[in-house]
Design a protein around this motif. Structure first.
Motif, mmCIF file in Angstrom:
data_model
loop_
_atom_site.group_PDB
_atom_site.id
_atom_site.type_symbol
_atom_site.label_atom_id
_atom_site.label_comp_id
_atom_site.label_asym_id
_atom_site.label_seq_id
_atom_site.Cartn_x
_atom_site.Cartn_y
_atom_site.Cartn_z
ATOM 1 N N ALA A 176 36.831 -34.805 50.107
ATOM 2 C CA ALA A 176 36.418 -34.925 48.712
ATOM 3 C C ALA A 176 36.138 -36.363 48.300
ATOM 4 O O ALA A 176 35.755 -36.626 47.158
ATOM 5 N N ASN A 177 36.317 -37.304 49.219
ATOM 6 C CA ASN A 177 36.154 -38.720 48.890
ATOM 7 C C ASN A 177 34.681 -39.099 48.868
ATOM 8 O O ASN A 177 34.057 -39.285 49.911
ATOM 9 N N ILE A 178 34.128 -39.248 47.659
ATOM 10 C CA ILE A 178 32.701 -39.555 47.551
ATOM 11 C C ILE A 178 32.396 -41.008 47.900
ATOM 12 O O ILE A 178 31.226 -41.384 47.989
ATOM 13 N N LEU A 179 33.439 -41.805 48.119
ATOM 14 C CA LEU A 179 33.235 -43.192 48.527
ATOM 15 C C LEU A 179 33.623 -43.395 49.992
ATOM 16 O O LEU A 179 33.899 -44.514 50.432
ATOM 17 N N ALA A 180 33.616 -42.319 50.754
ATOM 18 C CA ALA A 180 33.962 -42.404 52.172
ATOM 19 C C ALA A 180 32.971 -43.301 52.913
ATOM 20 O O ALA A 180 31.800 -43.400 52.548
ATOM 21 N N THR A 181 33.458 -43.954 53.960
ATOM 22 C CA THR A 181 32.600 -44.767 54.822
ATOM 23 C C THR A 181 32.729 -44.240 56.253
ATOM 24 O O THR A 181 33.535 -43.345 56.529
ATOM 25 N N ALA A 182 31.960 -44.821 57.145
ATOM 26 C CA ALA A 182 32.015 -44.392 58.546
ATOM 27 C C ALA A 182 33.413 -44.563 59.127
ATOM 28 O O ALA A 182 33.795 -43.848 60.072
ATOM 29 N N LYS A 183 34.216 -45.474 58.549
ATOM 30 C CA LYS A 183 35.591 -45.684 59.023
ATOM 31 C C LYS A 183 36.498 -44.502 58.683
ATOM 32 O O LYS A 183 37.589 -44.374 59.237
ATOM 33 N N ASP A 184 36.037 -43.648 57.745
ATOM 34 C CA ASP A 184 36.839 -42.489 57.340
ATOM 35 C C ASP A 184 36.528 -41.243 58.156
ATOM 36 O O ASP A 184 37.073 -40.171 57.890
ATOM 37 N N VAL A 185 35.655 -41.363 59.140
ATOM 38 C CA VAL A 185 35.329 -40.238 60.012
ATOM 39 C C VAL A 185 36.454 -40.052 61.020
ATOM 40 O O VAL A 185 36.776 -40.952 61.794
ATOM 41 N N THR A 186 37.083 -38.879 61.002
ATOM 42 C CA THR A 186 38.208 -38.617 61.907
ATOM 43 C C THR A 186 37.794 -37.799 63.121
ATOM 44 O O THR A 186 38.504 -37.773 64.125
ATOM 45 N N ALA A 187 36.685 -37.107 63.033
ATOM 46 C CA ALA A 187 36.172 -36.340 64.174
ATOM 47 C C ALA A 187 34.658 -36.487 64.217
ATOM 48 O O ALA A 187 33.978 -36.336 63.202
ATOM 49 N N ASN A 188 34.141 -36.807 65.392
ATOM 50 C CA ASN A 188 32.716 -37.042 65.576
ATOM 51 C C ASN A 188 32.313 -36.508 66.949
ATOM 52 O O ASN A 188 32.047 -37.267 67.891
#
Length: 262
Positions: free
Chosen positions: A154-166
């Motif tokens: 729900a974090n609309i200010l997420a960045t690529a650092k907030d990606v936990t699974a890719n």
């Protein structure tokens, strides 16, 4: 009374009416669709004594700075998450005008290398906007497609650092929003704001591999300074933008790429 005296009296009598010139309202806007919509309502405002002057900008920074510095009266180009982030970062004081929401531009993903998202290769390069609110919006949309997982969905200010699974090991390339259409030849996928997609002659409802629904919370609105947000001319502008004629104009011209928010 001599002719000279009569002429002088006429000039004096006319002066109060000359003083009733149209009030100038200077509004910053992105070229598409914002400036086009403003140009559509300009004749209506003229009949109400408002001379709407549209100042077109191709970036997301100068329209707010110009209003903050009182070079312009208002702007129409952004959504609330972007404005909140801008005010925080730049120490500015721009505010949404009351009931000033006009439209939503569903955010979309585009590619010149694949025709459907299932073709996206492992290690693909994905271009996203570099401003906090729109990068978060892009990442949330990628998550909804099952391509990534975010720490806080729900974090609309997420960045690529907030990606936990890719799982596809996507490589994110952050670019200024206006540059994204020009990067399409160099990346596998680009998530582009609709106004810039339209400027690049992309048709979101046809060319986007996936796109936000019409229920997107990112409505674009009229914004101003606290000292003039309730000015009569700005209220007239908002009323004109909320007319049935504008709703029809948006629906007919943009065919779902831009959706009325009123």
């Amino acid at each position: 009374m001599s002719f000279k005296h009569a002429l002088s009296a006429l000039v004096v009598a006319v002066l109060p009416f000359a003083a009733q010139a149209d009030e100038v309202l200077k509004v910053a806007a992105s070229p598409v669709p914002h400036a086009e919509i403003l140009e559509f309502v300009k004749p209506v405002l003229k009949t109400q004594g408002v001379d709407l002057q549209v100042k077109v900008f191709t970036d997301y920074v100068q329209p707010n700075l110009a209003v903050e510095e009182k070079q312009l009266d208002a702007n129409y180009f952004q959504h609330k998450p972007y404005l909140d982030s801008f005010n925080k970062d730049r120490k500015t004081h721009i505010v949404p005008v009351a009931d000033g929401k006009v439209h939503v531009e569903p955010f979309g993903a585009y590619s010149r290398k694949i025709r459907k998202i299932a073709e996206l290769r492992d290690g693909a390069t994905v271009a996203i906007p570099n401003d906090p609110s729109n990068s978060g919006r892009a990442l949330v949309l990628l998550q909804k497609q099952g391509l990534i997982q975010l720490k806080d969905p729900a974090n609309i200010l997420a960045t690529a650092k907030d990606v936990t699974a890719n799982p596809k090991k996507l490589v994110f390339r952050e670019l200024e929003a206006a540059q994204l259409p020009r990067a399409l030849d160099d990346v596998d996928l680009a998530l582009i704001n609709t106004n810039y997609a339209l400027e690049a002659k992309l048709v979101p409802t046809k060319d986007a591999l996936f796109i936000e629904g019409a229920d997107s919370p990112y409505a674009n609105f009229v914004a101003a300074r606290p000292d003039n947000a309730n000015a009569p001319a700005i209220k007239k502008l908002v009323a004109a933008l909320h007319s049935p004629e504008v709703k029809k104009f948006i629906q007919d011209k943009y065919k779902g790429a831009v959706v009325p928010a009123f």
